[in-house]
Design a protein around this motif. Structure first.
Motif, PDB file in Angstrom:
ATOM      1  N   VAL A  42       0.859  -1.177   0.000  1.00 58.69           N
ATOM      2  CA  VAL A  42       0.000   0.000   0.000  1.00 58.69           C
ATOM      3  C   VAL A  42       0.898   1.230   0.000  1.00 58.69           C
ATOM      4  N   HIS A  43       0.758   2.051  -1.045  1.00 56.05           N
ATOM      5  CA  HIS A  43       1.565   3.269  -1.156  1.00 56.05           C
ATOM      6  C   HIS A  43       0.674   4.395  -1.649  1.00 56.05           C
ATOM      7  N   ARG A  47      -3.012   0.166  -3.994  1.00 58.32           N
ATOM      8  CA  ARG A  47      -2.558  -1.188  -3.688  1.00 58.32           C
ATOM      9  C   ARG A  47      -1.788  -1.757  -4.876  1.00 58.32           C
ATOM     10  N   TYR A  48      -0.674  -2.437  -4.567  1.00 64.28           N
ATOM     11  CA  TYR A  48       0.198  -2.998  -5.595  1.00 64.28           C
ATOM     12  C   TYR A  48       0.518  -4.445  -5.241  1.00 64.28           C
ATOM     13  N   ASP A  49       0.833  -5.234  -6.250  1.00 59.37           N
ATOM     14  CA  ASP A  49       1.263  -6.614  -6.057  1.00 59.37           C
ATOM     15  C   ASP A  49       2.684  -6.574  -5.491  1.00 59.37           C
ATOM     16  N   SER A  50       2.839  -6.957  -4.234  1.00 57.50           N
ATOM     17  CA  SER A  50       4.116  -6.767  -3.542  1.00 57.50           C
ATOM     18  C   SER A  50       5.251  -7.591  -4.144  1.00 57.50           C
ATOM     19  N   LYS A  51       4.984  -8.820  -4.526  1.00 58.76           N
ATOM     20  CA  LYS A  51       6.051  -9.668  -5.060  1.00 58.76           C
ATOM     21  C   LYS A  51       6.531  -9.148  -6.414  1.00 58.76           C
ATOM     22  N   ALA A  52       5.612  -8.728  -7.271  1.00 58.91           N
ATOM     23  CA  ALA A  52       5.985  -8.202  -8.588  1.00 58.91           C
ATOM     24  C   ALA A  52       6.765  -6.899  -8.447  1.00 58.91           C
ATOM     25  N   VAL A  53       6.307  -6.016  -7.574  1.00 60.02           N
ATOM     26  CA  VAL A  53       7.004  -4.739  -7.380  1.00 60.02           C
ATOM     27  C   VAL A  53       8.407  -4.987  -6.853  1.00 60.02           C
ATOM     28  N   VAL A  89       2.551  -3.062   4.105  1.00 53.78           N
ATOM     29  CA  VAL A  89       2.085  -4.245   3.387  1.00 53.78           C
ATOM     30  C   VAL A  89       0.935  -4.846   4.185  1.00 53.78           C
ATOM     31  N   ASP A  90      -0.210  -5.021   3.509  1.00 56.65           N
ATOM     32  CA  ASP A  90      -1.383  -5.625   4.153  1.00 56.65           C
ATOM     33  C   ASP A  90      -1.212  -7.125   4.241  1.00 56.65           C
ATOM     34  N   GLU A  91      -1.545  -7.686   5.397  1.00 54.89           N
ATOM     35  CA  GLU A  91      -1.541  -9.134   5.604  1.00 54.89           C
ATOM     36  C   GLU A  91      -2.824  -9.714   5.028  1.00 54.89           C
ATOM     37  N   PRO A  92      -2.818 -11.011   4.687  1.00 60.63           N
ATOM     38  CA  PRO A  92      -4.060 -11.636   4.231  1.00 60.63           C
ATOM     39  C   PRO A  92      -5.098 -11.622   5.345  1.00 60.63           C
ATOM     40  N   ARG A  93      -6.339 -11.461   4.957  1.00 59.59           N
ATOM     41  CA  ARG A  93      -7.430 -11.410   5.950  1.00 59.59           C
ATOM     42  C   ARG A  93      -7.560 -12.747   6.681  1.00 59.59           C
TER      43      ARG A  93
END
Length: 147
Positions: A42-43, A47-53, A89-93
């Protein structure tokens, strides 16, 4: 196996800018990543795909993209690297089959009571980047490639 010690906050911001320019589908497709929304970077409210970024930020830092199968520790490891660089970074719910989470304040209070007080993070020095070829400049401030 990719290491992310060379990846700085500036490299991650460059990858985020490219993500914004290309759009999510094109960004993931160009670099060969599958969507993985469980750990979202989260920036500035987006929201962005963290692994790809992080994989593309590795490319900005080293010249070689870190592919999905090179992440030792998976999504959690990617989230840890991003957090160390000052990102949220958001954790999975919830995970299917996982035990339900306790009430929001309960786990946090218990963890805080047993954990030592952490020192505030020291801001990372932003390395100067060549405006022409986007490589990190050496100590002289003159790009080795562009002059």
């Amino acid at each position: 196996m990719a290491t992310f010690s060379a990846v700085t906050r500036q490299h991650i911001l460059q990858a985020i800018a490219e993500y914004d320019t290309r759009g999510p589908e094109d960004f993931l497709g160009v670099y060969g990543f599958e969507p993985s929304p469980e750990y979202a970077l989260v920036h500035e409210g987006r929201r962005y795909d963290s692994k790809a970024v992080l994989g593309v930020a590795h490319r900005y830092a080293t010249g070689r993209i870190a592919l999905s199968d090179e992440f030792h520790g998976g999504m959690h490891a990617a989230a840890t690297v991003l957090r160390k660089r000052g990102f949220e970074v958001d954790e999975p719910r919830s995970t299917p089959g996982a035990a339900p989470r306790p009430a929001a304040g309960t786990a946090r209070r218990a963890a805080t009571a047993t954990r030592a007080v952490r020192k505030p993070a020291v801001p990372e020095r932003v390395a100067p980047i060549c405006p022409t070829c986007s490589t990190t400049l050496p100590g002289t401030g003159i790009c080795d490639y562009c002059g």
